[in-house]
Design a protein around this motif. Structure first.
Motif, PDB file in Angstrom:
ATOM      1  N   VAL A 185      81.261  81.760  26.149  1.00 33.82           N
ATOM      2  CA  VAL A 185      82.450  81.764  25.301  1.00 33.82           C
ATOM      3  C   VAL A 185      82.390  82.912  24.292  1.00 33.82           C
ATOM      4  O   VAL A 185      83.384  83.580  24.039  1.00 33.82           O
ATOM      5  N   ARG A 186      81.223  83.172  23.750  1.00 31.30           N
ATOM      6  CA  ARG A 186      81.078  84.296  22.822  1.00 31.30           C
ATOM      7  C   ARG A 186      81.469  85.602  23.499  1.00 31.30           C
ATOM      8  O   ARG A 186      82.172  86.435  22.933  1.00 31.30           O
ATOM      9  N   ASP A 187      81.031  85.786  24.745  1.00 31.60           N
ATOM     10  CA  ASP A 187      81.373  87.004  25.474  1.00 31.60           C
ATOM     11  C   ASP A 187      82.871  87.076  25.787  1.00 31.60           C
ATOM     12  O   ASP A 187      83.470  88.145  25.718  1.00 31.60           O
ATOM     13  N   ILE A 188      83.473  85.944  26.124  1.00 27.81           N
ATOM     14  CA  ILE A 188      84.918  85.904  26.372  1.00 27.81           C
ATOM     15  C   ILE A 188      85.664  86.243  25.091  1.00 27.81           C
ATOM     16  O   ILE A 188      86.662  86.965  25.114  1.00 27.81           O
ATOM     17  N   TYR A 189      85.188  85.749  23.987  1.00 26.62           N
ATOM     18  CA  TYR A 189      85.822  85.993  22.686  1.00 26.62           C
ATOM     19  C   TYR A 189      85.925  87.488  22.391  1.00 26.62           C
ATOM     20  O   TYR A 189      86.911  87.954  21.838  1.00 26.62           O
ATOM     21  N   LYS A 190      84.926  88.217  22.824  1.00 21.65           N
ATOM     22  CA  LYS A 190      84.878  89.661  22.548  1.00 21.65           C
ATOM     23  C   LYS A 190      85.779  90.479  23.467  1.00 21.65           C
ATOM     24  O   LYS A 190      85.950  91.674  23.248  1.00 21.65           O
ATOM     25  N   THR A 191      86.358  89.859  24.499  1.00 21.91           N
ATOM     26  CA  THR A 191      87.072  90.627  25.514  1.00 21.91           C
ATOM     27  C   THR A 191      88.552  90.833  25.253  1.00 21.91           C
ATOM     28  O   THR A 191      89.183  91.618  25.948  1.00 21.91           O
ATOM     29  N   GLY A 192      89.148  90.127  24.310  1.00 20.70           N
ATOM     30  CA  GLY A 192      90.579  90.320  24.142  1.00 20.70           C
ATOM     31  C   GLY A 192      91.173  89.525  23.006  1.00 20.70           C
ATOM     32  O   GLY A 192      90.485  89.134  22.073  1.00 20.70           O
ATOM     33  N   ASP A 193      92.462  89.288  23.150  1.00 23.29           N
ATOM     34  CA  ASP A 193      93.195  88.580  22.110  1.00 23.29           C
ATOM     35  C   ASP A 193      93.149  87.065  22.331  1.00 23.29           C
ATOM     36  O   ASP A 193      92.518  86.580  23.266  1.00 23.29           O
ATOM     37  N   GLU A 194      93.852  86.338  21.483  1.00 23.39           N
ATOM     38  CA  GLU A 194      93.814  84.874  21.517  1.00 23.39           C
ATOM     39  C   GLU A 194      94.366  84.311  22.821  1.00 23.39           C
ATOM     40  O   GLU A 194      93.806  83.360  23.378  1.00 23.39           O
ATOM     41  N   ALA A 195      95.438  84.874  23.341  1.00 23.19           N
ATOM     42  CA  ALA A 195      96.026  84.377  24.588  1.00 23.19           C
ATOM     43  C   ALA A 195      95.049  84.510  25.753  1.00 23.19           C
ATOM     44  O   ALA A 195      94.905  83.600  26.575  1.00 23.19           O
ATOM     45  N   VAL A 196      94.374  85.646  25.829  1.00 19.60           N
ATOM     46  CA  VAL A 196      93.380  85.872  26.886  1.00 19.60           C
ATOM     47  C   VAL A 196      92.231  84.877  26.729  1.00 19.60           C
ATOM     48  O   VAL A 196      91.787  84.257  27.698  1.00 19.60           O
ATOM     49  N   PHE A 197      91.759  84.715  25.501  1.00 21.49           N
ATOM     50  CA  PHE A 197      90.675  83.781  25.213  1.00 21.49           C
ATOM     51  C   PHE A 197      91.039  82.368  25.670  1.00 21.49           C
ATOM     52  O   PHE A 197      90.279  81.719  26.389  1.00 21.49           O
ATOM     53  N   LYS A 198      92.213  81.898  25.271  1.00 22.51           N
ATOM     54  CA  LYS A 198      92.634  80.536  25.622  1.00 22.51           C
ATOM     55  C   LYS A 198      92.806  80.357  27.126  1.00 22.51           C
ATOM     56  O   LYS A 198      92.469  79.308  27.674  1.00 22.51           O
ATOM     57  N   SER A 199      93.295  81.378  27.810  1.00 23.89           N
ATOM     58  CA  SER A 199      93.457  81.254  29.260  1.00 23.89           C
ATOM     59  C   SER A 199      92.103  81.174  29.967  1.00 23.89           C
ATOM     60  O   SER A 199      91.949  80.422  30.932  1.00 23.89           O
ATOM     61  N   HIS A 200      91.121  81.919  29.486  1.00 23.13           N
ATOM     62  CA  HIS A 200      89.774  81.837  30.061  1.00 23.13           C
ATOM     63  C   HIS A 200      89.155  80.456  29.820  1.00 23.13           C
ATOM     64  O   HIS A 200      88.550  79.885  30.728  1.00 23.13           O
ATOM     65  N   ILE A 201      89.317  79.939  28.616  1.00 23.30           N
ATOM     66  CA  ILE A 201      88.766  78.611  28.291  1.00 23.30           C
ATOM     67  C   ILE A 201      89.408  77.550  29.177  1.00 23.30           C
ATOM     68  O   ILE A 201      88.723  76.676  29.722  1.00 23.30           O
ATOM     69  N   LYS A 202      90.718  77.609  29.364  1.00 23.54           N
ATOM     70  CA  LYS A 202      91.422  76.647  30.208  1.00 23.54           C
ATOM     71  C   LYS A 202      90.936  76.734  31.645  1.00 23.54           C
ATOM     72  O   LYS A 202      90.727  75.717  32.308  1.00 23.54           O
ATOM     73  N   ARG A 203      90.728  77.947  32.137  1.00 18.25           N
ATOM     74  CA  ARG A 203      90.239  78.144  33.503  1.00 18.25           C
ATOM     75  C   ARG A 203      88.838  77.553  33.675  1.00 18.25           C
ATOM     76  O   ARG A 203      88.544  76.892  34.674  1.00 18.25           O
ATOM     77  N   ILE A 204      87.968  77.743  32.695  1.00 17.35           N
ATOM     78  CA  ILE A 204      86.613  77.184  32.743  1.00 17.35           C
ATOM     79  C   ILE A 204      86.683  75.661  32.737  1.00 17.35           C
ATOM     80  O   ILE A 204      85.975  74.986  33.493  1.00 17.35           O
ATOM     81  N   GLU A 205      87.531  75.105  31.884  1.00 16.04           N
ATOM     82  CA  GLU A 205      87.684  73.647  31.803  1.00 16.04           C
ATOM     83  C   GLU A 205      88.136  73.073  33.152  1.00 16.04           C
ATOM     84  O   GLU A 205      87.550  72.110  33.647  1.00 16.04           O
ATOM     85  N   GLU A 206      89.153  73.660  33.736  1.00 18.26           N
ATOM     86  CA  GLU A 206      89.666  73.168  35.019  1.00 18.26           C
ATOM     87  C   GLU A 206      88.614  73.268  36.118  1.00 18.26           C
ATOM     88  O   GLU A 206      88.455  72.341  36.921  1.00 18.26           O
ATOM     89  N   ALA A 207      87.878  74.364  36.154  1.00 28.44           N
ATOM     90  CA  ALA A 207      86.836  74.538  37.170  1.00 28.44           C
ATOM     91  C   ALA A 207      85.715  73.519  36.982  1.00 28.44           C
ATOM     92  O   ALA A 207      85.203  72.963  37.960  1.00 28.44           O
ATOM     93  N   ALA A 208      85.346  73.255  35.736  1.00 36.58           N
ATOM     94  CA  ALA A 208      84.273  72.288  35.468  1.00 36.58           C
ATOM     95  C   ALA A 208      84.680  70.887  35.900  1.00 36.58           C
ATOM     96  O   ALA A 208      83.900  70.170  36.547  1.00 36.58           O
ATOM     97  N   VAL A 209      85.894  70.483  35.564  1.00 35.45           N
ATOM     98  CA  VAL A 209      86.366  69.146  35.944  1.00 35.45           C
ATOM     99  C   VAL A 209      86.483  69.037  37.470  1.00 35.45           C
ATOM    100  O   VAL A 209      86.059  68.047  38.056  1.00 35.45           O
TER     101      VAL A 209
END
Length: 91
Positions: free
Chosen positions: A27-51
């Motif tokens: 998540v720290r590395d994702i945070y460094k890659t872009g803006d808030e929208a990009v960050f939230k989309s990556h987090i959502k993708r990780i959540e869906e893949a984990a579930v």
């Protein structure tokens, strides 16, 4: 002789701590890659893949319906709670 229940609990706790640390680094590395929208989309993708992974793993193990329902609910809640605890804050 070690108690198997205590040993299993210790293994589960260690696994959760390790996974949280790995996730924190990702998540720290994702945070460094872009803006808030990009960050939230990556987090959502990780959540869906984990579930999805949790569901698939249970199906492959041939768990009974009660176990699947209980574990899916608890694991999904854990994943969602953990991932939504990360916020995008540039302050």
């Amino acid at each position: 002789m070690p108690d198997p229940a205590n040993e299993l609990q210790a293994i589960n706790t260690a696994w959760q701590i390790a996974m949280q640390e790995i996730l924190r680094m990702v998540v720290r590395d994702i945070y460094k890659t872009g803006d808030e929208a990009v960050f939230k989309s990556h987090i959502k993708r990780i959540e869906e893949a984990a579930v999805d992974s949790i569901y698939s793993g249970l199906m492959l193990r041939g768990s009974d319906q009660w176990t699947e329902t209980l574990v899916k609910e608890k694991a999904s809640n854990f994943v969602t709670t953990l991932l939504t605890s990360f916020t995008f804050d540039r302050a």
